[in-house]
Design an enzyme around this catalytic site. Structure first.
Site, PDB file in Angstrom:
ATOM      1  N   HIS A 181      67.821  59.901  -6.199  1.00  0.00           N
ATOM      2  CA  HIS A 181      66.757  58.944  -5.804  1.00  0.00           C
ATOM      3  C   HIS A 181      67.408  57.832  -4.992  1.00  0.00           C
ATOM      4  O   HIS A 181      68.109  56.976  -5.544  1.00  0.00           O
ATOM      5  CB  HIS A 181      66.068  58.357  -7.039  1.00  0.00           C
ATOM      6  CG  HIS A 181      64.901  57.474  -6.706  1.00  0.00           C
ATOM      7  ND1 HIS A 181      63.660  57.605  -7.292  1.00  0.00           N
ATOM      8  CD2 HIS A 181      64.773  56.432  -5.839  1.00  0.00           C
ATOM      9  CE1 HIS A 181      62.836  56.700  -6.807  1.00  0.00           C
ATOM     10  NE2 HIS A 181      63.484  55.967  -5.915  1.00  0.00           N
ATOM     11  N   HIS A 204      67.052  55.087  -1.424  1.00  0.00           N
ATOM     12  CA  HIS A 204      66.422  54.502  -0.228  1.00  0.00           C
ATOM     13  C   HIS A 204      67.537  54.107   0.730  1.00  0.00           C
ATOM     14  O   HIS A 204      68.455  53.378   0.330  1.00  0.00           O
ATOM     15  CB  HIS A 204      65.620  53.244  -0.577  1.00  0.00           C
ATOM     16  CG  HIS A 204      64.534  53.500  -1.580  1.00  0.00           C
ATOM     17  ND1 HIS A 204      63.229  53.752  -1.211  1.00  0.00           N
ATOM     18  CD2 HIS A 204      64.556  53.552  -2.939  1.00  0.00           C
ATOM     19  CE1 HIS A 204      62.493  53.940  -2.308  1.00  0.00           C
ATOM     20  NE2 HIS A 204      63.281  53.828  -3.368  1.00  0.00           N
ATOM     21  N   ARG A 258      66.505  53.378   4.230  1.00  0.00           N
ATOM     22  CA  ARG A 258      65.828  52.706   5.370  1.00  0.00           C
ATOM     23  C   ARG A 258      66.201  53.395   6.689  1.00  0.00           C
ATOM     24  O   ARG A 258      66.634  54.529   6.693  1.00  0.00           O
ATOM     25  CB  ARG A 258      66.149  51.205   5.435  1.00  0.00           C
ATOM     26  CG  ARG A 258      66.202  50.480   4.103  1.00  0.00           C
ATOM     27  CD  ARG A 258      64.910  50.542   3.320  1.00  0.00           C
ATOM     28  NE  ARG A 258      64.996  49.689   2.125  1.00  0.00           N
ATOM     29  CZ  ARG A 258      64.213  49.817   1.078  1.00  0.00           C
ATOM     30  NH1 ARG A 258      63.285  50.752   1.029  1.00  0.00           N
ATOM     31  NH2 ARG A 258      64.330  49.004   0.043  1.00  0.00           N
ATOM     32  N   ASN A 264      59.580  56.157   1.911  1.00  0.00           N
ATOM     33  CA  ASN A 264      58.723  54.971   2.092  1.00  0.00           C
ATOM     34  C   ASN A 264      59.192  54.092   3.247  1.00  0.00           C
ATOM     35  O   ASN A 264      59.458  52.909   3.094  1.00  0.00           O
ATOM     36  CB  ASN A 264      58.596  54.164   0.788  1.00  0.00           C
ATOM     37  CG  ASN A 264      59.915  53.623   0.271  1.00  0.00           C
ATOM     38  OD1 ASN A 264      60.974  54.188   0.535  1.00  0.00           O
ATOM     39  ND2 ASN A 264      59.864  52.534  -0.465  1.00  0.00           N
ATOM     40  N   LYS A 279      56.739  62.800  -2.778  1.00  0.00           N
ATOM     41  CA  LYS A 279      56.795  61.591  -3.600  1.00  0.00           C
ATOM     42  C   LYS A 279      55.395  61.000  -3.743  1.00  0.00           C
ATOM     43  O   LYS A 279      54.702  60.784  -2.746  1.00  0.00           O
ATOM     44  CB  LYS A 279      57.727  60.570  -2.931  1.00  0.00           C
ATOM     45  CG  LYS A 279      57.815  59.212  -3.640  1.00  0.00           C
ATOM     46  CD  LYS A 279      58.659  59.272  -4.900  1.00  0.00           C
ATOM     47  CE  LYS A 279      58.597  57.984  -5.709  1.00  0.00           C
ATOM     48  NZ  LYS A 279      59.594  57.002  -5.357  1.00  0.00           N
ATOM     49  N   HIS A 283      56.420  57.813  -8.882  1.00  0.00           N
ATOM     50  CA  HIS A 283      56.603  56.393  -9.228  1.00  0.00           C
ATOM     51  C   HIS A 283      55.556  56.113 -10.301  1.00  0.00           C
ATOM     52  O   HIS A 283      54.368  55.961  -9.994  1.00  0.00           O
ATOM     53  CB  HIS A 283      56.425  55.479  -8.014  1.00  0.00           C
ATOM     54  CG  HIS A 283      56.693  54.039  -8.348  1.00  0.00           C
ATOM     55  ND1 HIS A 283      57.788  53.347  -7.900  1.00  0.00           N
ATOM     56  CD2 HIS A 283      56.017  53.176  -9.142  1.00  0.00           C
ATOM     57  CE1 HIS A 283      57.775  52.122  -8.397  1.00  0.00           C
ATOM     58  NE2 HIS A 283      56.704  51.987  -9.152  1.00  0.00           N
ATOM     59  N   HIS A 332      63.067  56.828 -12.040  1.00  0.00           N
ATOM     60  CA  HIS A 332      63.530  55.543 -12.592  1.00  0.00           C
ATOM     61  C   HIS A 332      62.792  55.148 -13.877  1.00  0.00           C
ATOM     62  O   HIS A 332      62.095  54.141 -13.911  1.00  0.00           O
ATOM     63  CB  HIS A 332      63.440  54.414 -11.551  1.00  0.00           C
ATOM     64  CG  HIS A 332      62.216  54.412 -10.676  1.00  0.00           C
ATOM     65  ND1 HIS A 332      60.936  54.410 -11.172  1.00  0.00           N
ATOM     66  CD2 HIS A 332      62.085  54.411  -9.332  1.00  0.00           C
ATOM     67  CE1 HIS A 332      60.086  54.399 -10.162  1.00  0.00           C
ATOM     68  NE2 HIS A 332      60.746  54.406  -9.042  1.00  0.00           N
ATOM     69  N   LEU A 381      61.338  47.441  -9.024  1.00  0.00           N
ATOM     70  CA  LEU A 381      60.168  48.039  -9.679  1.00  0.00           C
ATOM     71  C   LEU A 381      60.450  49.493 -10.008  1.00  0.00           C
ATOM     72  O   LEU A 381      60.998  50.191  -9.150  1.00  0.00           O
ATOM     73  CB  LEU A 381      58.948  47.928  -8.759  1.00  0.00           C
ATOM     74  CG  LEU A 381      58.409  46.495  -8.609  1.00  0.00           C
ATOM     75  CD1 LEU A 381      57.362  46.424  -7.507  1.00  0.00           C
ATOM     76  CD2 LEU A 381      57.853  45.978  -9.937  1.00  0.00           C
ATOM     77  N   ASP A 387      68.110  54.822  -7.217  1.00  0.00           N
ATOM     78  CA  ASP A 387      67.050  53.991  -6.643  1.00  0.00           C
ATOM     79  C   ASP A 387      67.655  52.817  -5.880  1.00  0.00           C
ATOM     80  O   ASP A 387      67.037  51.749  -5.775  1.00  0.00           O
ATOM     81  CB  ASP A 387      66.062  53.503  -7.712  1.00  0.00           C
ATOM     82  CG  ASP A 387      64.749  52.996  -7.095  1.00  0.00           C
ATOM     83  OD1 ASP A 387      64.490  53.304  -5.916  1.00  0.00           O
ATOM     84  OD2 ASP A 387      64.008  52.285  -7.788  1.00  0.00           O
ATOM     85  N   HIS A 393      67.496  45.555   0.641  1.00  0.00           N
ATOM     86  CA  HIS A 393      66.650  44.622   1.398  1.00  0.00           C
ATOM     87  C   HIS A 393      67.581  43.543   1.920  1.00  0.00           C
ATOM     88  O   HIS A 393      68.586  43.222   1.267  1.00  0.00           O
ATOM     89  CB  HIS A 393      65.604  43.952   0.491  1.00  0.00           C
ATOM     90  CG  HIS A 393      64.544  44.884   0.005  1.00  0.00           C
ATOM     91  ND1 HIS A 393      63.451  45.221   0.767  1.00  0.00           N
ATOM     92  CD2 HIS A 393      64.397  45.556  -1.166  1.00  0.00           C
ATOM     93  CE1 HIS A 393      62.675  46.057   0.079  1.00  0.00           C
ATOM     94  NE2 HIS A 393      63.233  46.281  -1.094  1.00  0.00           N
ATOM     95  N   ALA A 417      61.142  43.826  -3.921  1.00  0.00           N
ATOM     96  CA  ALA A 417      61.685  44.538  -5.082  1.00  0.00           C
ATOM     97  C   ALA A 417      62.739  45.528  -4.639  1.00  0.00           C
ATOM     98  O   ALA A 417      62.526  46.273  -3.683  1.00  0.00           O
ATOM     99  CB  ALA A 417      60.553  45.281  -5.786  1.00  0.00           C
TER     100      ALA A 417
HETATM  101  O1  DOR Z   1      62.421  48.201  -6.591  1.00  0.00           O
HETATM  102  C1  DOR Z   1      62.004  49.079  -5.869  1.00  0.00           C
HETATM  103  N1  DOR Z   1      62.315  49.122  -4.562  1.00  0.00           N
HETATM  104  N2  DOR Z   1      61.207  50.014  -6.391  1.00  0.00           N
HETATM  105  C2  DOR Z   1      60.603  50.915  -5.622  1.00  0.00           C
HETATM  106  O2  DOR Z   1      59.874  51.703  -6.140  1.00  0.00           O
HETATM  107  C3  DOR Z   1      60.757  50.888  -4.144  1.00  0.00           C
HETATM  108  C4  DOR Z   1      62.006  50.260  -3.773  1.00  0.00           C
HETATM  109  C5  DOR Z   1      62.072  49.922  -2.306  1.00  0.00           C
HETATM  110  O3  DOR Z   1      61.782  50.779  -1.469  1.00  0.00           O
HETATM  111  O4  DOR Z   1      62.482  48.806  -1.985  1.00  0.00           O
HETATM  112 ZN    ZN Z   2      62.722  54.160  -5.297  1.00  0.00          ZN
END
Ligand code: DOR
Ligand code: ZN
Length: 343
Positions: A13, A15, A17, A41, A99, A136, A174, A219, A247, A251, A263
């Site tokens: 899992h 991310h 970007r 996402n 997803k 999720h 998660h 999250l 996860d 950011h 988050a």
């Molecule tokens: O904390 C999180 N950040 N939870 C998620 O489900 C998405 C993720 C994000 O893409 O930043």
């Molecule tokens: Zn995630």
């Protein structure tokens, strides 16, 4: 123990970007993991096989030439997803799952599903084509307390999905609560879960006690201590339903250190090292390899990796921030010491 060698792990899992952030973060994952399930996402969301393949190329371009890394792509399930696209995804060697984001549950989830029952025909197609559904698991009801959203999702939505689609492979992503752990344990063999480092390391005090610390805000939100202990017990139990999924969700620091912060915890810089520390503290280093390298591929029906990684017992200090040229991402454990390092 001074050194630990395990089969090369995967991150189920992740991310990463796109653009400059992707270029900053992907080398950290690629140096330790052979593969990673890439979350869809983005803006716009990755909803088609064509988009996923283009995104995969962008990721591969950003991977350093010295390492071999395979991004395992996922598609974002929306109310407009077609059965034809599910069929196409199932036939693609690079797309491994869909997803499900309840609309509004988290970062870039506005294209998510508002009425979950309305996409049951899509779940039926996923079941038919044997495509895993990654979930999720949080309700988005504004009246539901944020600390209860996972438990309520299980009671009001997930239990029904699992009984309606007994052959559908699902990953409860998660997991953060005792209730989620118990649900996954007692569900059939098609149901698995990923566990993040932050949910294994911290309880909710880390976000709020003695000051507000936005870099621990993710999250589903980090819960009470008894939930953390249930997650540790699941991770070290040797139960193949629970496997590694960071996860890691980078950011810009500026978008977290603000009045309404995003988050997500960035943990990819030291993912395996963090899990090693957690398993060592739980006296279960011998259980790390299966959690990190065996149970995930077994669930996804992919071969286990053949290479190995070695971790050394060395104290090192995590930088305060990663990135350059306008990119600044604060990592989990920024400025703190870690006790394992990948060789
Ligand atoms: O904390 C999180 N950040 N939870 C998620 O489900 C998405 C993720 C994000 O893409 O930043
Ligand atoms: Zn995630």
């Amino acid at each position: 123990m001074k050194k630990l060698t395990i089969t090369r792990p995967d991150d189920w899992h992740l991310h990463v970007r796109s653009g400059a952030i992707l270029k900053t973060v992907i080398p950290y994952t690629a140096r330790q993991f052979a593969r990673a399930i890439i979350m869809p996402n983005l803006k716009p969301a990755v909803t088609t096989v064509a988009h996923a393949l283009a995104y995969r190329e962008e990721i591969l371009q950003a991977v350093p030439e010295t390492v071999c890394f395979n991004p395992l792509m996922t598609l974002y399930l929306t109310a407009s997803t077609t059965i034809a696209e599910i069929k196409k995804a199932a036939a693609s060697e690079h797309v491994h799952a869909f997803k499900l984001y309840p609309a509004g549950a988290t970062t870039n989830s506005d294209s998510g599903v508002a009425d979950i029952k309305s996409v049951y025909p899509l779940f039926a197609a996923l079941e038919k084509y044997d495509m895993p559904l990654l979930i999720h698991g949080e309700v988005t009801d504004a009246n539901c307390d944020i600390f209860d959203r996972e438990r309520v999702f299980i009671d009001t939505i997930l239990t029904d999905i699992v009984s309606a689609f007994p052959e559908l492979r699902m990953v409860v992503e998660h997991v953060t609560t005792t209730e989620a752990v118990q649900f996954v344990q007692s569900a059939g063999s098609k149901i698995a879960a990923t566990i993040t480092p932050q949910h294994l390391m911290y309880n909710r005090n880390v976000i709020l006690a003695g000051g507000i610390r936005p870099h621990y805000y993710c999250l589903p939100i980090i819960k009470r201590e008894h939930h953390r202990l249930a997650l540790i017990a699941a991770a070290i139990s040797g139960n193949a339903k629970f496997f590694l999924g960071t996860d890691s969700a980078p950011h810009l620091s500026s978008l977290k250190e603000t009045a309404c912060g995003c988050a997500g915890c960035f943990s990819a810089h030291a993912a395996l090292e963090l899990y090693a520390e957690i398993f060592e503290q739980a006296n279960a280093l011998d259980k790390l390899e299966a959690f990190a390298s065996f149970y995930g591929p077994d669930f996804y029906r992919l071969p286990r990796n053949s290479g190995a990684v070695t971790l050394e017992k060395i104290t090192w200090k995590v930088p305060a921030v990663y990135g350059e040229n306008g990119i600044a991402i604060t990592p989990l454990k920024a400025g703190e010491k870690l006790s394992w390092k990948i060789q």
